[in-house]
Design a protein around this motif. Structure first.
Motif, PDB file in Angstrom:
ATOM      1  N   PHE A 157       0.940  -1.309   0.068  1.00  0.00           N
ATOM      2  CA  PHE A 157      -0.023   0.066  -0.128  1.00  0.00           C
ATOM      3  C   PHE A 157       0.767   1.385   0.058  1.00  0.00           C
ATOM      4  O   PHE A 157       1.884   1.166   0.541  1.00  0.00           O
ATOM      5  CB  PHE A 157      -1.162   0.214   1.549  1.00  0.00           C
ATOM      6  N   TYR A 192      -8.876   2.033   3.793  1.00  0.00           N
ATOM      7  CA  TYR A 192      -8.103   2.138   2.564  1.00  0.00           C
ATOM      8  C   TYR A 192      -7.867   0.624   2.053  1.00  0.00           C
ATOM      9  O   TYR A 192      -8.128  -0.423   2.716  1.00  0.00           O
ATOM     10  CB  TYR A 192      -6.425   2.393   2.828  1.00  0.00           C
ATOM     11  N   GLN A 193      -7.572   0.471   0.876  1.00  0.00           N
ATOM     12  CA  GLN A 193      -7.552  -0.735  -0.101  1.00  0.00           C
ATOM     13  C   GLN A 193      -6.181  -0.694  -0.613  1.00  0.00           C
ATOM     14  O   GLN A 193      -5.519   0.222  -1.174  1.00  0.00           O
ATOM     15  CB  GLN A 193      -8.370  -0.770  -1.351  1.00  0.00           C
ATOM     16  N   SER A 212      -5.578   0.615   9.606  1.00  0.00           N
ATOM     17  CA  SER A 212      -6.474   1.341   8.437  1.00  0.00           C
ATOM     18  C   SER A 212      -7.193   0.530   7.420  1.00  0.00           C
ATOM     19  O   SER A 212      -8.100   0.538   7.024  1.00  0.00           O
ATOM     20  CB  SER A 212      -5.880   2.664   7.879  1.00  0.00           C
ATOM     21  N   LEU A 213      -6.212  -0.259   6.924  1.00  0.00           N
ATOM     22  CA  LEU A 213      -6.381  -1.172   5.853  1.00  0.00           C
ATOM     23  C   LEU A 213      -7.124  -2.570   6.243  1.00  0.00           C
ATOM     24  O   LEU A 213      -8.351  -2.810   5.902  1.00  0.00           O
ATOM     25  CB  LEU A 213      -5.226  -1.974   5.316  1.00  0.00           C
ATOM     26  N   THR A 250      -1.349   2.228   9.300  1.00  0.00           N
ATOM     27  CA  THR A 250      -1.842   2.068   8.164  1.00  0.00           C
ATOM     28  C   THR A 250      -2.263   0.708   7.881  1.00  0.00           C
ATOM     29  O   THR A 250      -3.354   0.627   7.354  1.00  0.00           O
ATOM     30  CB  THR A 250      -0.592   2.376   6.997  1.00  0.00           C
ATOM     31  N   TYR A 266      -0.025   5.724  -0.231  1.00  0.00           N
ATOM     32  CA  TYR A 266      -0.832   6.800  -0.135  1.00  0.00           C
ATOM     33  C   TYR A 266      -0.976   7.582  -1.564  1.00  0.00           C
ATOM     34  O   TYR A 266      -2.092   8.002  -1.841  1.00  0.00           O
ATOM     35  CB  TYR A 266      -0.691   7.934   0.754  1.00  0.00           C
TER      36      TYR A 266
END
Length: 561
Positions: free
Chosen positions: A310, A354-355, A348-349, A345, A312
């Motif tokens: 991942f 987020y993807q 958050s995934l 992060t 941003y």
């Protein structure tokens, strides 16, 4: 020389009957290093903000505060800015420019100093704080530790005589926090700056301080040298003793004599003397592993990352790199590591915010990318973000809590019962009519946690849930989380609180450079580390290498006694 004189000061917030501060008497002398501690909501931050009028909250103040012989209300804003520096808990709230060097110069430019003076002071402070290597970096690319250091340096360029800090290490990893405290020690010792600081994490900061002030319900209950405060709290059976440094708690748990050790070094020296005439019974790692409750692995993990990458921005750096791990149902799984390594992060995934651009994240065996928000969050998953303010949407805490049950099928009475139960558990009843932004940092954390717990999820994602919490509420939170575990709830927690993770987690994993480098049962995981381990382990590892918690060391001292 007396720099502050606080005489009979009380303070009450608007529309509140209970006084946040009650008859405070305090003298601060030039060059002192003072720590203010206490339970969340005890008045620490409120007292600190009385010492810089421009930051004092709205409300009614009684009594008198004198700064260098002059009533503090008579200080103009320029004097306040140059003489009294204030470091906030969240460094992002203090950043006003785009580059590190701009941030260093901003305060001096605001004071109207000439360019030559600004250049000299900026260069001097950049060298003192070791900022040269990232002097020209955008502030958005700095780690949490670097931001807090920059925040401190930008204030010190104005040469303040007093430095006020409100829990400045709460969002820093253990190594960054230790470095930050060492920098404060240098400022105090080499520049003679008076430091007054509120803090919950006392392991590193108490050994370098001159005085420790303990507050409770708006009053000062103890004010003395750290080791004497420890003895006093122990005799009073005050709950704040559980926040004192590990060597002090271990010593008090073994012998009632004084003086109490404060540092790991003093604790080691006492332990060597204590064990000198006793045969040492060595303990094997397996003995500690046996204490860990075995969790039966489900056929399908509750959360699973498979080859996840991942970033941003399309052309930006990879934040998560080939991350693969899984968390079993009903497991308490902690992620530790430095600021900026990718822990938040990853969380958050897992929450679906987020993807990944490569790889997959599975929740209960199902690809999170194919799940809509209702399917993901309806009694399935709940997420507590790092900044609790992100969850507040209403004008009062009570309204915010009821908002979480808006789409619930429960009756109005049942909803009220659930809100009352969680409010009682987290001691939010006196705060229900207050605006969430008027709460202290620890109170905001508890209110945000209450909102998340109302969802009764099967998977709970927590980002720094103990930040701003006192030791009493940490133990209370741990008890609740372990009960959730027993009911089958899976918990994944990102934390810098090493002691909490070591004591309560089932599995811990080290995050570094966007991925997990190692993981294992909590106690054996921390026993193998040099810096990412507990103060209790650093104190006793030369005798019992796998003793990790305060309770471990006390038990071994008694077994060998």
């Amino acid at each position: 020389m007396e720099i502050y004189h606080v005489q009979d000061v009380s303070f009450t917030f608007p529309l509140q009957e209970r006084k946040a501060l009650q008859n405070i008497q305090l003298k601060v002398h030039d060059g002192e290093f003072i720590i203010i501690g206490g339970k969340s909501g005890s008045g620490k931050s409120t007292l600190l903000r009385q010492l810089k009028p421009i930051l004092t909250p709205h409300g009614k103040r009684e009594g008198e505060i004198v700064f260098r012989g002059k009533p503090i209300g008579e200080l103009d804003q320029r004097t306040q800015a140059s003489e009294i520096g204030f470091v906030l808990q969240n460094p992002d709230n203090s950043m006003v420019t785009d580059k590190a060097w701009h941030e260093l110069a901003f305060g001096l430019e605001s004071l109207g100093l000439d360019q030559q003076t600004i250049r000299i002071r900026v260069a001097e402070m950049a060298s003192f704080f070791g900022i040269q290597t990232w002097f020209h970096k955008p502030v958005t690319e700095l780690s949490g530790g670097q931001k807090q250091l920059l925040n401190l340096a930008s204030i010190m360029t104005m040469h303040p005589s007093v430095l006020l800090l409100d829990e400045p290490t709460s969002q820093l990893d253990p190594i960054a926090a230790a470095d930050f405290v060492e920098t404060l020690r240098k400022i105090n010792q080499e520049l003679g700056t008076t430091i007054i600081m509120t803090e919950h994490r006392l392991e590193e900061v108490l050994p370098v301080s001159d005085r420790f002030i303990v507050m409770d319900e708006g009053r000062i209950v103890v004010d003395d040298q750290p080791r004497k405060v420890g003895e006093a709290l122990r005799l009073m059976n005050h709950p704040m003793f559980t926040a004192m440094p590990s060597p002090m708690q271990i010593y008090a748990g073994v012998t009632p004599e004084s003086p109490y050790p404060v540092t790991v070094k003093e604790g080691r020296q006492w332990l060597d003397r204590y064990m000198a005439e006793k045969p040492i019974v060595r303990i094997e790692a397996a003995q500690f592993d046996d204490e860990i409750t075995a969790i039966p692995l489900a056929a399908e993990p509750a959360v699973r990352f498979k080859d996840v990458w991942f970033k941003y921005e399309k052309n930006g750096p990879n934040i998560i790199k080939d991350l693969s791990f899984e968390v079993s149902g009903g497991q308490f799984y902690c992620l530790v590591g430095g600021n900026g390594t990718g822990k938040t992060t990853a969380l958050s995934l897992a929450s679906g915010l987020y993807q990944p651009f490569r790889g997959k994240v599975y929740i209960g065996g199902k690809n999170i990318g194919s799940m809509n928000a209702r399917e993901l969050y309806n009694n399935n998953l709940a997420y507590l973000p790092q900044n609790p303010q992100h969850l507040f949407v209403k004008k009062t805490v009570g309204q915010d809590l009821f908002d979480m049950l808006t789409h619930s099928s429960l009756s109005k009475e049942k909803r009220a019962d659930k809100v009352q139960a969680v409010s009682e558990f987290l001691e939010l009843q006196p705060l229900l009519t207050m605006h969430p932004y008027d709460l202290s940092g620890g109170e905001q954390q508890r209110a945000a946690l209450a909102k998340v717990l109302l969802l009764e999820p099967s998977i709970l994602l927590l980002d720094e849930p103990t930040k701003g919490l006192d030791s009493f509420f940490k133990d209370k939170l741990a008890s609740y989380l372990k009960q959730l575990n027993a009911d089958g709830v899976t918990i994944i927690m990102v934390s810098h609180d090493i002691e909490f993770c070591a004591k309560y987690a089932d599995v811990c994993a080290m995050f570094f450079n966007g991925s997990i480098t190692t993981s294992g049962p909590a106690k054996t995981f921390f026993a193998g580390n040099s810096f990412y381990t507990t103060a209790a382990n650093r104190m006793a590892r030369h005798v019992w290498s796998h003793a990790v918690t305060i309770e471990d060391v006390i038990a071994q001292c008694r077994n060998n006694g």
